[in-house]
Design a protein around this motif. Structure first.
Motif, PDB file in Angstrom:
ATOM      1  N   ASP A   1       0.838  -1.207   0.000  1.00 48.19           N
ATOM      2  CA  ASP A   1       0.000   0.000   0.000  1.00 48.19           C
ATOM      3  C   ASP A   1       0.873   1.258   0.000  1.00 48.19           C
ATOM      4  OD1 ASP A   1      -3.153  -0.744   1.254  1.00 48.19           O
ATOM      5  OD2 ASP A   1      -1.615  -2.264   1.088  1.00 48.19           O
ATOM      6  N   GLN A   2       1.951   1.215   0.806  1.00 48.12           N
ATOM      7  CA  GLN A   2       2.869   2.361   0.854  1.00 48.12           C
ATOM      8  C   GLN A   2       3.448   2.631  -0.540  1.00 48.12           C
ATOM      9  OE1 GLN A   2       5.999   1.825   3.738  1.00 48.12           O
ATOM     10  NE2 GLN A   2       4.581   1.224   5.367  1.00 48.12           N
ATOM     11  N   ARG A   3       3.780   1.565  -1.219  1.00 45.65           N
ATOM     12  CA  ARG A   3       4.449   1.737  -2.521  1.00 45.65           C
ATOM     13  C   ARG A   3       3.484   2.215  -3.609  1.00 45.65           C
ATOM     14  NH1 ARG A   3       7.056  -0.554   1.052  1.00 45.65           N
ATOM     15  NH2 ARG A   3       9.336  -0.548   1.055  1.00 45.65           N
ATOM     16  N   MET A   4       2.213   1.848  -3.474  1.00 42.13           N
ATOM     17  CA  MET A   4       1.222   2.403  -4.405  1.00 42.13           C
ATOM     18  C   MET A   4       1.032   3.899  -4.129  1.00 42.13           C
ATOM     19  SD  MET A   4      -0.767   2.346  -6.913  1.00 42.13           S
ATOM     20  CE  MET A   4      -1.734   3.783  -7.409  1.00 42.13           C
ATOM     21  N   ALA A   5       0.976   4.251  -2.850  1.00 48.89           N
ATOM     22  CA  ALA A   5       0.845   5.670  -2.491  1.00 48.89           C
ATOM     23  C   ALA A   5       2.042   6.452  -3.028  1.00 48.89           C
ATOM     24  CB  ALA A   5       0.736   5.817  -0.973  1.00 48.89           C
ATOM     25  N   LYS A   6       3.213   5.844  -2.949  1.00 50.34           N
ATOM     26  CA  LYS A   6       4.435   6.497  -3.439  1.00 50.34           C
ATOM     27  C   LYS A   6       4.373   6.670  -4.959  1.00 50.34           C
ATOM     28  CE  LYS A   6       8.708   7.960  -2.698  1.00 50.34           C
ATOM     29  NZ  LYS A   6       8.939   9.205  -1.932  1.00 50.34           N
ATOM     30  N   LEU A   7       3.895   5.630  -5.641  1.00 52.53           N
ATOM     31  CA  LEU A   7       3.780   5.696  -7.114  1.00 52.53           C
ATOM     32  C   LEU A   7       2.893   6.871  -7.518  1.00 52.53           C
ATOM     33  CD1 LEU A   7       4.434   4.020  -9.810  1.00 52.53           C
ATOM     34  CD2 LEU A   7       2.165   3.034  -9.524  1.00 52.53           C
ATOM     35  N   ASP A   8       1.795   7.041  -6.783  1.00 53.24           N
ATOM     36  CA  ASP A   8       0.879   8.146  -7.090  1.00 53.24           C
ATOM     37  C   ASP A   8       1.500   9.498  -6.715  1.00 53.24           C
ATOM     38  OD1 ASP A   8      -1.786   9.256  -7.826  1.00 53.24           O
ATOM     39  OD2 ASP A   8      -1.836   9.781  -5.700  1.00 53.24           O
ATOM     40  N   ALA A   9       2.101   9.564  -5.507  1.00 49.91           N
ATOM     41  CA  ALA A   9       2.639  10.841  -5.003  1.00 49.91           C
ATOM     42  C   ALA A   9       3.788  11.354  -5.883  1.00 49.91           C
ATOM     43  CB  ALA A   9       3.107  10.674  -3.564  1.00 49.91           C
ATOM     44  N   LEU A  10       4.532  10.439  -6.463  1.00 53.59           N
ATOM     45  CA  LEU A  10       5.670  10.850  -7.306  1.00 53.59           C
ATOM     46  C   LEU A  10       5.221  11.340  -8.694  1.00 53.59           C
ATOM     47  CD1 LEU A  10       8.284   8.014  -6.602  1.00 53.59           C
ATOM     48  CD2 LEU A  10       8.537  10.434  -6.036  1.00 53.59           C
ATOM     49  N   ASN A  11       3.914  11.160  -8.990  1.00 57.36           N
ATOM     50  CA  ASN A  11       3.408  11.512 -10.337  1.00 57.36           C
ATOM     51  C   ASN A  11       4.223  10.862 -11.449  1.00 57.36           C
ATOM     52  OD1 ASN A  11       1.206  13.096  -9.564  1.00 57.36           O
ATOM     53  ND2 ASN A  11       2.530  14.852  -9.181  1.00 57.36           N
ATOM     54  N   VAL A  12       4.518   9.576 -11.267  1.00 52.85           N
ATOM     55  CA  VAL A  12       5.295   8.842 -12.282  1.00 52.85           C
ATOM     56  C   VAL A  12       4.501   8.828 -13.586  1.00 52.85           C
ATOM     57  CG1 VAL A  12       6.264   6.593 -12.921  1.00 52.85           C
ATOM     58  CG2 VAL A  12       6.419   7.400 -10.555  1.00 52.85           C
ATOM     59  N   THR A  13       5.121   9.254 -14.671  1.00 51.57           N
ATOM     60  CA  THR A  13       4.412   9.360 -15.949  1.00 51.57           C
ATOM     61  C   THR A  13       4.197   7.980 -16.563  1.00 51.57           C
ATOM     62  OG1 THR A  13       5.405  11.507 -16.339  1.00 51.57           O
ATOM     63  CG2 THR A  13       4.493  10.399 -18.260  1.00 51.57           C
ATOM     64  N   PHE A  14       2.970   7.739 -16.990  1.00 49.29           N
ATOM     65  CA  PHE A  14       2.672   6.521 -17.768  1.00 49.29           C
ATOM     66  C   PHE A  14       2.983   6.813 -19.238  1.00 49.29           C
ATOM     67  CE2 PHE A  14      -0.772   4.500 -20.374  1.00 49.29           C
ATOM     68  CZ  PHE A  14      -0.204   3.242 -20.422  1.00 49.29           C
ATOM     69  N   HIS A  15       2.457   7.916 -19.735  1.00 48.88           N
ATOM     70  CA  HIS A  15       2.724   8.393 -21.101  1.00 48.88           C
ATOM     71  C   HIS A  15       2.443   9.894 -21.086  1.00 48.88           C
ATOM     72  CE1 HIS A  15       1.899   9.351 -25.320  1.00 48.88           C
ATOM     73  NE2 HIS A  15       2.579   8.268 -25.647  1.00 48.88           N
ATOM     74  N   ALA A  16       3.281  10.665 -21.799  1.00 48.09           N
ATOM     75  CA  ALA A  16       3.164  12.132 -21.759  1.00 48.09           C
ATOM     76  C   ALA A  16       1.741  12.618 -22.011  1.00 48.09           C
ATOM     77  CB  ALA A  16       4.127  12.754 -22.763  1.00 48.09           C
ATOM     78  N   LYS A  17       1.029  11.963 -22.952  1.00 40.89           N
ATOM     79  CA  LYS A  17      -0.318  12.428 -23.293  1.00 40.89           C
ATOM     80  C   LYS A  17      -1.420  11.714 -22.507  1.00 40.89           C
ATOM     81  CE  LYS A  17       0.715  13.750 -28.070  1.00 40.89           C
ATOM     82  NZ  LYS A  17       0.535  13.342 -29.467  1.00 40.89           N
ATOM     83  N   LEU A  18      -1.022  10.712 -21.722  1.00 39.46           N
ATOM     84  CA  LEU A  18      -2.043   9.929 -21.002  1.00 39.46           C
ATOM     85  C   LEU A  18      -1.890  10.031 -19.489  1.00 39.46           C
ATOM     86  CD1 LEU A  18      -2.156   6.748 -23.282  1.00 39.46           C
ATOM     87  CD2 LEU A  18      -3.889   8.536 -23.116  1.00 39.46           C
TER      88      LEU A  18
END
Length: 364
Positions: A27-44
């Motif tokens: 759960d912590q790592r999912m929260a981190k993935l979201d908080a970091l705003n990791v890009t999936f694709h520039a337009k998506l």
């Protein structure tokens, strides 16, 4: 990867958004993935935004598959969490697999753990297809989100170029739907006719690999057919029927009618909008009209209950009346109204058979 992240305080907003428990490592790592705003694709957008979209799609698909909606939501929320683990950071090919292991370690429901690994499947024609209903739902939502997204930004495969593996994603959807017997109307998920046509192409490849004849696939595939399982069932029923005596009868009877009608339409000959019973004077045309009415009704009710064999059998009874009609009736009568009415009779045959398949596309 089982230890606490150092900056838990900064993850509370993301944890709230996804209903995460910051006492749990995944759960912590999912929260981190979201908080970091990791890009999936520039337009998506970001991975977090993508997970939100998959959640919405999965909510829609879960009741169709018959999956537990709470477990589906939990699986979607954790599905990409292992992208922030050190194991997957070091070995990207372990994504999904590590997520499953970590989910088991933190006591997740077995269906949730299975879905985290299996939502990437099938990754190719020989890869296994998810079996658990939660995994089936998440796998469909994940692949459909990818396809809808890349279609929306006009990043479609061209020729041999397919950098985002969209053909593989679509074939994955086709395989899950057919092999797990999922009745999903694709146009309820997206409204793009071009994307539906892309699915049709993948479906054709799959069915041909399974031994279906290309002309039979074309006969049952209408441009707006979005229930892939139903298309496959129609193709199967038509394959069995077309080799039977009834099938050969139906084919030769209807072909003659539809070919003559098509030739006259091409010339611009008037075809009546509906059949005028007062213009039917010969027993053979009256007989054909009665037979078409009965066959249409029987075929339509058989199609409604998805018994395509019975629908075709009902239509095959037109063979005798059609033969008699052509033996005894001149369609191109000198009286324009009578001719238009007789052509309308042929149009009724075409309409009746079209409820099952487009027989003009079948060779032989």
């Amino acid at each position: 990867d089982q230890g606490n992240l150092p900056d838990l305080e900064t993850l509370k907003v993301s944890a709230e958004k996804f209903g995460l428990d910051l006492k749990k490592p995944l759960d912590q790592r999912m929260a981190k993935l979201d908080a970091l705003n990791v890009t999936f694709h520039a337009k998506l957008g970001t991975q977090g935004e993508r997970v939100e979209r998959i959640r919405a799609l999965a909510r829609q698909i879960a009741p169709i598959v018959g999956a537990d909606e709470a477990l589906v939501d939990r699986a979607v929320v954790l599905a990409k969490a292992d992208l922030r683990t050190e194991a997957v950071g070091e070995f990207p090919e372990l994504q999904g697999l590590m997520g499953r292991k970590y989910a088991v370690l933190q006591g997740e429901n077995p269906s949730v753990a299975a879905a985290i690994e299996d939502h990437y499947k099938p990754q190719g024609p020989s890869d296994r297809v998810p079996e658990d209903k939660v995994a089936i739902t998440v796998a469909l939502a994940d692949k459909l989100d990818t396809l809808v997204g890349f279609w929306a930004i006009d990043e479609k495969p061209t020729g041999s170029k397919d950098p985002y593996a969209l053909r593989r994603a679509a074939l994955g959807v086709v395989r899950i739907i057919l092999e797990r017997k999922v009745r999903l109307g694709l146009l309820t998920v997206f409204k793009d006719a071009d994307l539906l046509s892309f699915f049709h192409d993948r479906l054709k490849v799959y069915l041909r690999d399974m031994g279906a004849r290309h002309d039979i696939i074309d006969a049952v595939l209408t441009p707006d057919a979005d229930d892939l399982l139903l298309i496959a069932r129609r193709a199967e029923a038509l394959t069995a029927f077309i080799t039977s005596e009834d099938g050969k009868n139906l084919l030769s009877g209807t072909k003659r009618a539809t070919q003559l009608l098509a030739a006259e339409e091409k010339k611009g000959t008037k075809v009546a909008d509906r059949i005028d019973l007062t213009l039917l004077s010969l027993p053979a045309e009256k007989g054909l009209h009665a037979a078409v009415v009965h066959a249409s009704q029987d075929a339509a009710s058989a199609v409604a209950r998805e018994d395509f064999g019975a629908a075709m059998e009902a239509l095959s009874r037109l063979r005798g009346p059609v033969d008699t009609f052509f033996d005894q009736v001149l369609v191109n009568d000198q009286n324009a109204d009578i001719r238009a009415n007789r052509l309308a009779l042929l149009a009724a045959i075409r309409a009746a058979t079209a409820t099952v398949a487009d027989f003009s596309k079948i060779s032989g």
